[in-house]
Design a protein around this motif. Structure first.
Motif, PDB file in Angstrom:
ATOM      1  N   GLU A  15       6.214   7.447  -9.977  1.00 19.81           N
ATOM      2  CA  GLU A  15       6.504   8.542 -10.894  1.00 19.81           C
ATOM      3  C   GLU A  15       5.277   9.442 -11.074  1.00 19.81           C
ATOM      4  OE1 GLU A  15       7.584   8.911 -15.539  1.00 19.81           O
ATOM      5  OE2 GLU A  15       8.183   7.043 -14.520  1.00 19.81           O
ATOM      6  N   ARG A  16       4.095   8.826 -11.060  1.00 19.99           N
ATOM      7  CA  ARG A  16       2.879   9.607 -11.300  1.00 19.99           C
ATOM      8  C   ARG A  16       2.284  10.248 -10.068  1.00 19.99           C
ATOM      9  NH1 ARG A  16       0.230   6.744 -16.328  1.00 19.99           N
ATOM     10  NH2 ARG A  16       2.142   5.876 -17.140  1.00 19.99           N
ATOM     11  N   VAL A  17       2.612   9.728  -8.904  1.00 18.03           N
ATOM     12  CA  VAL A  17       1.969  10.286  -7.698  1.00 18.03           C
ATOM     13  C   VAL A  17       2.987  10.889  -6.727  1.00 18.03           C
ATOM     14  CG1 VAL A  17      -0.032   8.742  -7.855  1.00 18.03           C
ATOM     15  CG2 VAL A  17       1.973   8.037  -6.508  1.00 18.03           C
ATOM     16  N   GLU A  18       4.184  11.082  -7.219  1.00 22.89           N
ATOM     17  CA  GLU A  18       5.278  11.543  -6.347  1.00 22.89           C
ATOM     18  C   GLU A  18       4.914  12.777  -5.502  1.00 22.89           C
ATOM     19  OE1 GLU A  18       8.621  13.590  -4.917  1.00 22.89           O
ATOM     20  OE2 GLU A  18       7.461  14.335  -6.630  1.00 22.89           O
ATOM     21  N   PRO A  19       4.230  13.798  -6.046  1.00 25.46           N
ATOM     22  CA  PRO A  19       3.966  14.985  -5.223  1.00 25.46           C
ATOM     23  C   PRO A  19       3.095  14.715  -3.997  1.00 25.46           C
ATOM     24  CG  PRO A  19       3.456  15.413  -7.546  1.00 25.46           C
ATOM     25  CD  PRO A  19       3.720  13.947  -7.418  1.00 25.46           C
ATOM     26  N   TRP A  20       2.395  13.598  -3.978  1.00 26.45           N
ATOM     27  CA  TRP A  20       1.449  13.347  -2.878  1.00 26.45           C
ATOM     28  C   TRP A  20       1.824  12.133  -2.029  1.00 26.45           C
ATOM     29  CZ3 TRP A  20      -0.149  13.591  -8.113  1.00 26.45           C
ATOM     30  CH2 TRP A  20      -0.604  14.855  -8.508  1.00 26.45           C
ATOM     31  N   PHE A  21       2.872  11.416  -2.438  1.00 26.19           N
ATOM     32  CA  PHE A  21       3.220  10.164  -1.747  1.00 26.19           C
ATOM     33  C   PHE A  21       3.925  10.450  -0.417  1.00 26.19           C
ATOM     34  CE2 PHE A  21       6.672   7.106  -0.910  1.00 26.19           C
ATOM     35  CZ  PHE A  21       5.897   5.985  -0.631  1.00 26.19           C
TER      36      PHE A  21
ATOM     37  N   THR B 274       0.834  -1.205   0.000  1.00 25.08           N
ATOM     38  CA  THR B 274       0.000   0.000   0.000  1.00 25.08           C
ATOM     39  C   THR B 274       0.865   1.249   0.000  1.00 25.08           C
ATOM     40  OG1 THR B 274      -1.759  -1.156   1.149  1.00 25.08           O
ATOM     41  CG2 THR B 274      -1.795   1.234   1.296  1.00 25.08           C
ATOM     42  N   LEU B 275       0.535   2.161  -0.904  1.00 24.42           N
ATOM     43  CA  LEU B 275       1.194   3.479  -0.953  1.00 24.42           C
ATOM     44  C   LEU B 275       0.172   4.503  -0.489  1.00 24.42           C
ATOM     45  CD1 LEU B 275       2.957   1.773  -2.901  1.00 24.42           C
ATOM     46  CD2 LEU B 275       3.140   3.763  -4.365  1.00 24.42           C
ATOM     47  N   LYS B 276       0.573   5.418   0.392  1.00 31.17           N
ATOM     48  CA  LYS B 276      -0.379   6.408   0.915  1.00 31.17           C
ATOM     49  C   LYS B 276      -0.109   7.790   0.336  1.00 31.17           C
ATOM     50  CE  LYS B 276      -1.105   4.257   5.424  1.00 31.17           C
ATOM     51  NZ  LYS B 276      -0.995   4.549   6.870  1.00 31.17           N
ATOM     52  N   LEU B 277      -1.211   8.434  -0.062  1.00 32.46           N
ATOM     53  CA  LEU B 277      -1.108   9.776  -0.652  1.00 32.46           C
ATOM     54  C   LEU B 277      -1.896  10.763   0.196  1.00 32.46           C
ATOM     55  CD1 LEU B 277      -1.949   8.961  -4.387  1.00 32.46           C
ATOM     56  CD2 LEU B 277       0.235   8.655  -3.207  1.00 32.46           C
ATOM     57  N   ILE B 278      -1.469  12.010   0.180  1.00 30.44           N
ATOM     58  CA  ILE B 278      -2.214  13.063   0.872  1.00 30.44           C
ATOM     59  C   ILE B 278      -2.248  14.301  -0.020  1.00 30.44           C
ATOM     60  CG2 ILE B 278      -0.158  13.904   2.149  1.00 30.44           C
ATOM     61  CD1 ILE B 278      -3.659  13.715   3.664  1.00 30.44           C
ATOM     62  N   GLY B 279      -3.347  15.056   0.094  1.00 26.69           N
ATOM     63  CA  GLY B 279      -3.452  16.294  -0.679  1.00 26.69           C
ATOM     64  C   GLY B 279      -4.015  16.079  -2.077  1.00 26.69           C
ATOM     65  N   ILE B 280      -4.581  14.913  -2.324  1.00 29.37           N
ATOM     66  CA  ILE B 280      -5.157  14.606  -3.639  1.00 29.37           C
ATOM     67  C   ILE B 280      -6.424  13.787  -3.397  1.00 29.37           C
ATOM     68  CG2 ILE B 280      -3.697  12.530  -3.886  1.00 29.37           C
ATOM     69  CD1 ILE B 280      -3.682  13.033  -6.918  1.00 29.37           C
ATOM     70  N   GLY B 281      -7.449  14.015  -4.213  1.00 28.74           N
ATOM     71  CA  GLY B 281      -8.693  13.250  -4.086  1.00 28.74           C
ATOM     72  C   GLY B 281      -8.601  11.947  -4.855  1.00 28.74           C
ATOM     73  N   GLU B 282      -9.584  11.060  -4.631  1.00 26.45           N
ATOM     74  CA  GLU B 282      -9.515   9.736  -5.250  1.00 26.45           C
ATOM     75  C   GLU B 282      -9.617   9.799  -6.781  1.00 26.45           C
ATOM     76  OE1 GLU B 282     -12.407   6.905  -3.887  1.00 26.45           O
ATOM     77  OE2 GLU B 282     -11.197   5.220  -4.576  1.00 26.45           O
ATOM     78  N   SER B 283     -10.536  10.625  -7.286  1.00 24.25           N
ATOM     79  CA  SER B 283     -10.694  10.619  -8.743  1.00 24.25           C
ATOM     80  C   SER B 283      -9.491  11.267  -9.421  1.00 24.25           C
ATOM     81  CB  SER B 283     -11.998  11.297  -9.168  1.00 24.25           C
ATOM     82  OG  SER B 283     -12.156  12.498  -8.488  1.00 24.25           O
ATOM     83  N   HIS B 284      -8.943  12.290  -8.792  1.00 19.69           N
ATOM     84  CA  HIS B 284      -7.729  12.927  -9.312  1.00 19.69           C
ATOM     85  C   HIS B 284      -6.563  11.922  -9.305  1.00 19.69           C
ATOM     86  CE1 HIS B 284      -4.856  16.641  -9.036  1.00 19.69           C
ATOM     87  NE2 HIS B 284      -4.631  15.901 -10.093  1.00 19.69           N
ATOM     88  N   ALA B 285      -6.492  11.120  -8.248  1.00 19.35           N
ATOM     89  CA  ALA B 285      -5.426  10.108  -8.157  1.00 19.35           C
ATOM     90  C   ALA B 285      -5.579   9.092  -9.288  1.00 19.35           C
ATOM     91  CB  ALA B 285      -5.471   9.418  -6.798  1.00 19.35           C
ATOM     92  N   GLU B 286      -6.797   8.657  -9.525  1.00 16.49           N
ATOM     93  CA  GLU B 286      -7.033   7.682 -10.607  1.00 16.49           C
ATOM     94  C   GLU B 286      -6.635   8.257 -11.954  1.00 16.49           C
ATOM     95  OE1 GLU B 286     -10.386   4.527  -9.304  1.00 16.49           O
ATOM     96  OE2 GLU B 286     -10.195   5.239 -11.360  1.00 16.49           O
ATOM     97  N   GLU B 287      -6.951   9.529 -12.114  1.00 14.14           N
ATOM     98  CA  GLU B 287      -6.607  10.198 -13.364  1.00 14.14           C
ATOM     99  C   GLU B 287      -5.086  10.228 -13.540  1.00 14.14           C
ATOM    100  OE1 GLU B 287      -9.396  13.551 -13.763  1.00 14.14           O
ATOM    101  OE2 GLU B 287      -7.569  14.580 -14.446  1.00 14.14           O
ATOM    102  N   ALA B 288      -4.391  10.575 -12.453  1.00 11.18           N
ATOM    103  CA  ALA B 288      -2.934  10.655 -12.507  1.00 11.18           C
ATOM    104  C   ALA B 288      -2.324   9.286 -12.839  1.00 11.18           C
ATOM    105  CB  ALA B 288      -2.392  11.178 -11.179  1.00 11.18           C
ATOM    106  N   LEU B 289      -2.968   8.230 -12.386  1.00  9.23           N
ATOM    107  CA  LEU B 289      -2.414   6.887 -12.590  1.00  9.23           C
ATOM    108  C   LEU B 289      -2.650   6.380 -14.014  1.00  9.23           C
ATOM    109  CD1 LEU B 289      -3.487   5.443  -9.155  1.00  9.23           C
ATOM    110  CD2 LEU B 289      -1.127   5.769  -9.919  1.00  9.23           C
TER     111      LEU B 289
END
Ligand code: ATP
Length: 412
Positions: free
Chosen positions: A246-252, A184-199
């Motif tokens: 690489e895609r979620v680095e700003p929030w990981f 599991t990787l945890k992100l903060i400062g991003i919503g779920e749909s935005h995260a899916e989009e980034a992925l």
């Protein structure tokens, strides 16, 4: 393999409780390669339960049941399975001994005799031990293993433990996956749909699979791989993770075992910074969250809940700022963060103001949240609007406060 979930309990039909068990299990099945076709809720009625099991065994390979395994009259899952299989319930002496032991050790009293019911199975059934509760689970196969009923307790944390430790390994063997490993990787400062989009297309990967979950401490990304061995599954995850990172680095901010308060605490320690808070909108939640981390006293000096204008002024917000902007404003929140930093003689401070609702505060709409951080005199802030309950608003406000500080500290 086709599966269905049966959630047992009249409470579900009365709307007293939500069926979070089915929700949890539904999320667990895709990584196992098991297709879920139906979810049903059934009341505590022997006949209707037996009917549901019969129908389940006709149309599904795997019937997963939760609830109705308690010791009372209206716990009828066992009886209904025994009706369907045409086999009587028999007391399993070793299970009875375990239950008596559990009561003596954990509850400090003898087992009530009606709990003997929980030590029964049908002869062809296997029981699944429940180390944290009194309701053991059941694993029953039919047609040479082509049809399976798995029954687990209704209490969610007991069910989850049994699922993870006993049911998943059995199912993995059944579906021919040697090993299933998740990270599991945890992100903060991003919503779920935005995260899916980034992925992007990564969420369509089949092995490993990648799933997003909105949790109380941000968004969780779960990478799950299947392989012959756990080592091979881990290698698949290792090869896949960099593309995700690489895609979620700003929030990981961390993995499974990392909590946001502890991660922020680690950064404060590393930079040798102390922290204080001044809370209006979050009413103490932020201090509560910060002190979740063990050893927070290394860096956390203290905080004030400054709800009134006077309290904000007393902490040091200039009256000129309060006059010009009011008590709820980005400017005021910035001034509050600086006031807290000065008052507590801290290196960094977080402040919150906002309108938890219900209803607006004058011109300022319900759900408005201002968060500011002052790190050694450098100010950063964030304005958000949440459309949610009061309790959830405060919880998110606290999380946003920590997020803002985390963002500033990690880029140092
Ligand atoms: P136990 O004997 O340990 O109480 P049980 O198998 O008899 O377990 P139930 O009596 O049906 O389970 O439910 C126990 C409690 O677990 C319920 O009061 C409810 O709070 C919770 N629960 C049951 N089913 C669900 C469900 N599907 N989703 C969420 N919570 C549930």
């Amino acid at each position: 393999m086709k599966a269905e979930i049966l959630s047992v309990g009249t409470e579900l039909l009365l709307g007293t409780i939500l069926d979070t068990n089915a929700n949890y299990i539904a999320q667990q099945l895709p990584p196992l390669g098991i297709d879920l076709y139906y979810i049903s809720a059934i009341g505590d009625n022997r006949q209707r339960l037996a009917d549901a099991f019969r129908r389940g065994l006709e149309r599904s390979d795997l019937v997963i049941v939760t609830g109705g395994l308690g010791p009372t009259e209206d716990d009828l899952t066992r009886e209904a399975i025994s009706d369907v299989f045409g086999e009587p319930l028999e007391v399993r002496p070793e299970l009875e001994a375990q239950l008596r032991e559990f009561f003596a050790r954990r509850r400090g009293r003898p087992m009530p005799e009606r709990n003997v019911k929980q030590a029964t199975t049908i002869r062809s059934g296997t029981y699944l031990p429940n180390p944290i509760g009194t309701a053991p689970g059941w694993w029953v196969e039919r047609d040479g293993g082509a049809r399976t009923i798995v029954a687990m307790p209704g209490v969610p944390h007991e069910m989850r433990k049994m699922w993870e430790e006993q049911v998943v390994p059995r199912l993995a063997r059944k579906v021919g996956a040697g090993a299933i490993v998740s990270r599991t990787l945890k992100l903060i400062g991003i919503g779920e749909s935005h995260a899916e989009e980034a992925l992007g297309e990564l969420v369509r990967s089949t092995n490993p699979t990648l799933a997003t979950y909105a949790k109380s401490d941000g968004i969780h990304l779960r990478i799950t791989a299947k392989a012959e061995t756990a080592e091979a599954a881990t290698r698949l995850i290792d090869a896949f993770e960099p593309a995700v990172q690489e895609r979620v680095e700003p929030w990981f901010y961390g993995y499974e075992a990392d909590s946001l308060p502890a991660v922020v605490g680690g950064l404060l320690r590393r930079h040798g910074l102390s922290l204080a808070v001044a809370e209006s909108a979050t009413g103490g939640r932020l201090a509560d969250l910060i002190t979740e981390a063990a050893g927070a006293s290394d860096y956390f000096l203290g905080g004030s809940v400054v709800y009134s204008r006077e309290a904000k002024a007393r902490l040091g917000v200039p009256s000129g700022v309060l006059d010009a902007h009011g008590t709820i404003a980005l400017e005021t929140t910035r001034a509050l963060a600086s006031a807290a930093r000065a008052y507590f003689r801290a290196d960094a401070a977080i402040a919150t103001t906002g309108v938890a609702g219900p209803g607006a505060a004058g011109e300022i709409p319900e759900g408005t949240l201002y968060v500011a951080v002052d790190v050694e005199g450098a100010l950063h802030e964030q304005a958000t609007r949440y459309s949610t309950t009061r309790t959830e608003f405060k919880r998110r406000g606290a999380l946003d406060g920590l997020y803002l500080l985390w963002r500033e500290l990690r880029s140092r």
